[in-house]
Design a protein around this motif. Structure first.
Motif, PDB file in Angstrom:
ATOM      1  N   VAL A   8       4.862 -27.747  66.433  1.00 46.45           N
ATOM      2  CA  VAL A   8       5.374 -27.726  67.811  1.00 46.45           C
ATOM      3  C   VAL A   8       4.198 -27.940  68.746  1.00 46.45           C
ATOM      4  CG1 VAL A   8       6.590 -26.396  69.564  1.00 46.45           C
ATOM      5  CG2 VAL A   8       7.211 -26.122  67.153  1.00 46.45           C
ATOM      6  N   ALA A   9       4.308 -28.941  69.614  1.00 52.91           N
ATOM      7  CA  ALA A   9       3.232 -29.260  70.555  1.00 52.91           C
ATOM      8  C   ALA A   9       3.781 -30.213  71.601  1.00 52.91           C
ATOM      9  CB  ALA A   9       2.046 -29.888  69.826  1.00 52.91           C
ATOM     10  N   GLN A  10       2.922 -30.648  72.511  1.00 50.66           N
ATOM     11  CA  GLN A  10       3.337 -31.703  73.431  1.00 50.66           C
ATOM     12  C   GLN A  10       3.631 -32.959  72.619  1.00 50.66           C
ATOM     13  OE1 GLN A  10       3.847 -31.445  76.698  1.00 50.66           O
ATOM     14  NE2 GLN A  10       3.165 -29.320  76.778  1.00 50.66           N
ATOM     15  N   ALA A  11       4.680 -33.670  73.000  1.00 44.38           N
ATOM     16  CA  ALA A  11       5.072 -34.885  72.267  1.00 44.38           C
ATOM     17  C   ALA A  11       3.914 -35.870  72.184  1.00 44.38           C
ATOM     18  CB  ALA A  11       6.277 -35.532  72.947  1.00 44.38           C
ATOM     19  N   SER A  12       3.123 -35.959  73.248  1.00 48.49           N
ATOM     20  CA  SER A  12       1.995 -36.901  73.262  1.00 48.49           C
ATOM     21  C   SER A  12       0.951 -36.532  72.214  1.00 48.49           C
ATOM     22  CB  SER A  12       1.345 -36.921  74.649  1.00 48.49           C
ATOM     23  OG  SER A  12       0.917 -35.626  75.026  1.00 48.49           O
ATOM     24  N   GLU A  13       0.763 -35.235  71.975  1.00 54.50           N
ATOM     25  CA  GLU A  13      -0.203 -34.794  70.967  1.00 54.50           C
ATOM     26  C   GLU A  13       0.296 -35.104  69.568  1.00 54.50           C
ATOM     27  OE1 GLU A  13      -1.493 -31.016  73.814  1.00 54.50           O
ATOM     28  OE2 GLU A  13      -0.615 -30.660  71.847  1.00 54.50           O
ATOM     29  N   LEU A  14       1.581 -34.850  69.312  1.00 51.95           N
ATOM     30  CA  LEU A  14       2.152 -35.111  67.989  1.00 51.95           C
ATOM     31  C   LEU A  14       2.190 -36.603  67.672  1.00 51.95           C
ATOM     32  CD1 LEU A  14       5.145 -32.600  68.154  1.00 51.95           C
ATOM     33  CD2 LEU A  14       3.066 -32.334  66.784  1.00 51.95           C
ATOM     34  N   ALA A  15       2.591 -37.401  68.669  1.00 50.18           N
ATOM     35  CA  ALA A  15       2.744 -38.838  68.453  1.00 50.18           C
ATOM     36  C   ALA A  15       1.420 -39.519  68.132  1.00 50.18           C
ATOM     37  CB  ALA A  15       3.370 -39.488  69.687  1.00 50.18           C
TER      38      ALA A  15
ATOM     39  N   THR B 217       2.289 -38.094  61.294  1.00 50.37           N
ATOM     40  CA  THR B 217       3.225 -37.161  61.927  1.00 50.37           C
ATOM     41  C   THR B 217       4.222 -37.933  62.773  1.00 50.37           C
ATOM     42  OG1 THR B 217       1.539 -35.428  62.040  1.00 50.37           O
ATOM     43  CG2 THR B 217       3.439 -35.181  63.485  1.00 50.37           C
ATOM     44  N   GLN B 218       5.481 -37.538  62.732  1.00 51.41           N
ATOM     45  CA  GLN B 218       6.488 -38.177  63.577  1.00 51.41           C
ATOM     46  C   GLN B 218       7.163 -37.142  64.464  1.00 51.41           C
ATOM     47  OE1 GLN B 218       9.852 -39.842  61.419  1.00 51.41           O
ATOM     48  NE2 GLN B 218       9.673 -38.340  59.783  1.00 51.41           N
ATOM     49  N   VAL B 219       7.522 -37.568  65.674  1.00 53.08           N
ATOM     50  CA  VAL B 219       8.179 -36.681  66.629  1.00 53.08           C
ATOM     51  C   VAL B 219       9.675 -36.673  66.351  1.00 53.08           C
ATOM     52  CG1 VAL B 219       8.679 -36.266  69.066  1.00 53.08           C
ATOM     53  CG2 VAL B 219       6.421 -37.102  68.382  1.00 53.08           C
ATOM     54  N   VAL B 220      10.228 -35.476  66.168  1.00 52.44           N
ATOM     55  CA  VAL B 220      11.671 -35.341  65.976  1.00 52.44           C
ATOM     56  C   VAL B 220      12.380 -35.438  67.324  1.00 52.44           C
ATOM     57  CG1 VAL B 220      13.524 -33.822  65.185  1.00 52.44           C
ATOM     58  CG2 VAL B 220      11.343 -33.903  63.937  1.00 52.44           C
ATOM     59  N   GLY B 221      11.850 -34.746  68.304  1.00 57.28           N
ATOM     60  CA  GLY B 221      12.436 -34.779  69.635  1.00 57.28           C
ATOM     61  C   GLY B 221      12.125 -33.517  70.412  1.00 57.28           C
ATOM     62  N   SER B 222      12.644 -33.465  71.617  1.00 58.81           N
ATOM     63  CA  SER B 222      12.417 -32.304  72.482  1.00 58.81           C
ATOM     64  C   SER B 222      13.329 -31.157  72.070  1.00 58.81           C
ATOM     65  CB  SER B 222      12.687 -32.684  73.936  1.00 58.81           C
ATOM     66  OG  SER B 222      14.044 -33.078  74.095  1.00 58.81           O
TER      67      SER B 222
END
Length: 262
Positions: A196-203, A208-213
């Motif tokens: 769990v983190a800011q989407a920009s950090e994960l992306a 690593t892939q972003v699942v969503g908010s």
């Protein structure tokens, strides 16, 4: 004869003078290059991987201090300063009110949201509703996010989400806390199943892939902004960095790193 001698000496002197000017001109960029100190939220670490090179191609150098918003704010409150500060908009507005940021220099550069991330290639879990998110959290083997005690904005927020969902105690044994923006790296390395983190950090983390908010009213968006420190010794160099960040080149880099336009 004497007149010719004077003429020749004058010509030699003129050529020597030109040589000195040429030499000085060649050294001017190096002599006048500025070192711009930047205090930036860790959310922009991936973007600066590209933006630093683009900015420094103009001759100026960047000295960047990354940290969580809370830790940087604490350092600024204690007297530390920088030519350029990149924090959340509310924090910068507060610093501007205190006179620690130049009036009128604050500009939004992008926004991000607290997101769930998993290892690239893994099946995407359904977190579309609060109940589905709870089920996914209970089913995950391990989860990583920023240690709230160290001031990470996303970690502080997610800890409150867990409390709100009534899952704080159940998640403790499978939680891996990190000091800053390393949750995505923990997922990519297989040391946590979910991050769990800011989407920009994960992306920005390969693997690593972003699942969503987070769903519904659990969603949390943060606007990042930039401003010039009031004690900057080179506001022109600071302004040139802000122009890069807020211009089309900066916007494209930020978007490629998972940050939306502000």
């Amino acid at each position: 004869m004497m007149e010719k001698l004077f003429t020749r000496q004058a010509a030699v002197a003129a050529l020597a003078g030109c040589s000195v000017l040429v030499a000085l001109g060649a050294s001017l960029p190096a002599a006048f290059a500025a070192e711009v100190k930047v205090m930036s939220t860790v959310a922009l670490t991936p973007a600066f991987g590209e933006l630093t090179q683009k900015y420094q191609s103009g001759g100026n150098q960047l000295n960047i201090v990354f940290g969580t918003i809370a830790s940087l704010k604490k350092r600024i409150d204690a007297g530390e300063t920088a030519d350029v500060m990149i924090l959340s908009r509310p924090v910068l507005d507060d610093l501007q009110t205190q006179g620690k940021v130049v009036q009128g220099s604050v500009a939004n550069i992008g926004k991000s949201y607290v997101a769930i991330g998993i290892r690239a290639g893994a099946p995407l879990p359904d977190i579309g509703t609060v109940e589905k998110l709870k089920a996914v959290l209970l089913a995950t083997k391990s989860i990583s996010y920023a240690d709230p005690a160290k001031g990470g904005a996303s970690g502080i927020y997610f800890a409150k989400v867990l409390d709100r969902l009534g899952l704080a105690d159940q998640m403790k044994s499978k939680t891996v806390l990190v000091p800053g923006a390393e949750a995505g790296e923990m997922v990519a390395k297989g040391e946590a199943e979910m991050g769990v983190a800011q989407a920009s950090e994960l992306a920005a983390v390969p693997g690593t892939q972003v699942v969503g908010s987070l769903p519904g009213d659990l969603n949390s968006e943060i606007v990042f902004a930039v401003g010039i420190g009031s004690t900057s010794t080179d506001p022109a160099a600071a302004k040139s960095l802000i122009e890069l960040l807020t211009g089309p080149v900066g916007a494209a880099v930020l978007k490629s790193k998972g940050m939306d336009p502000a």
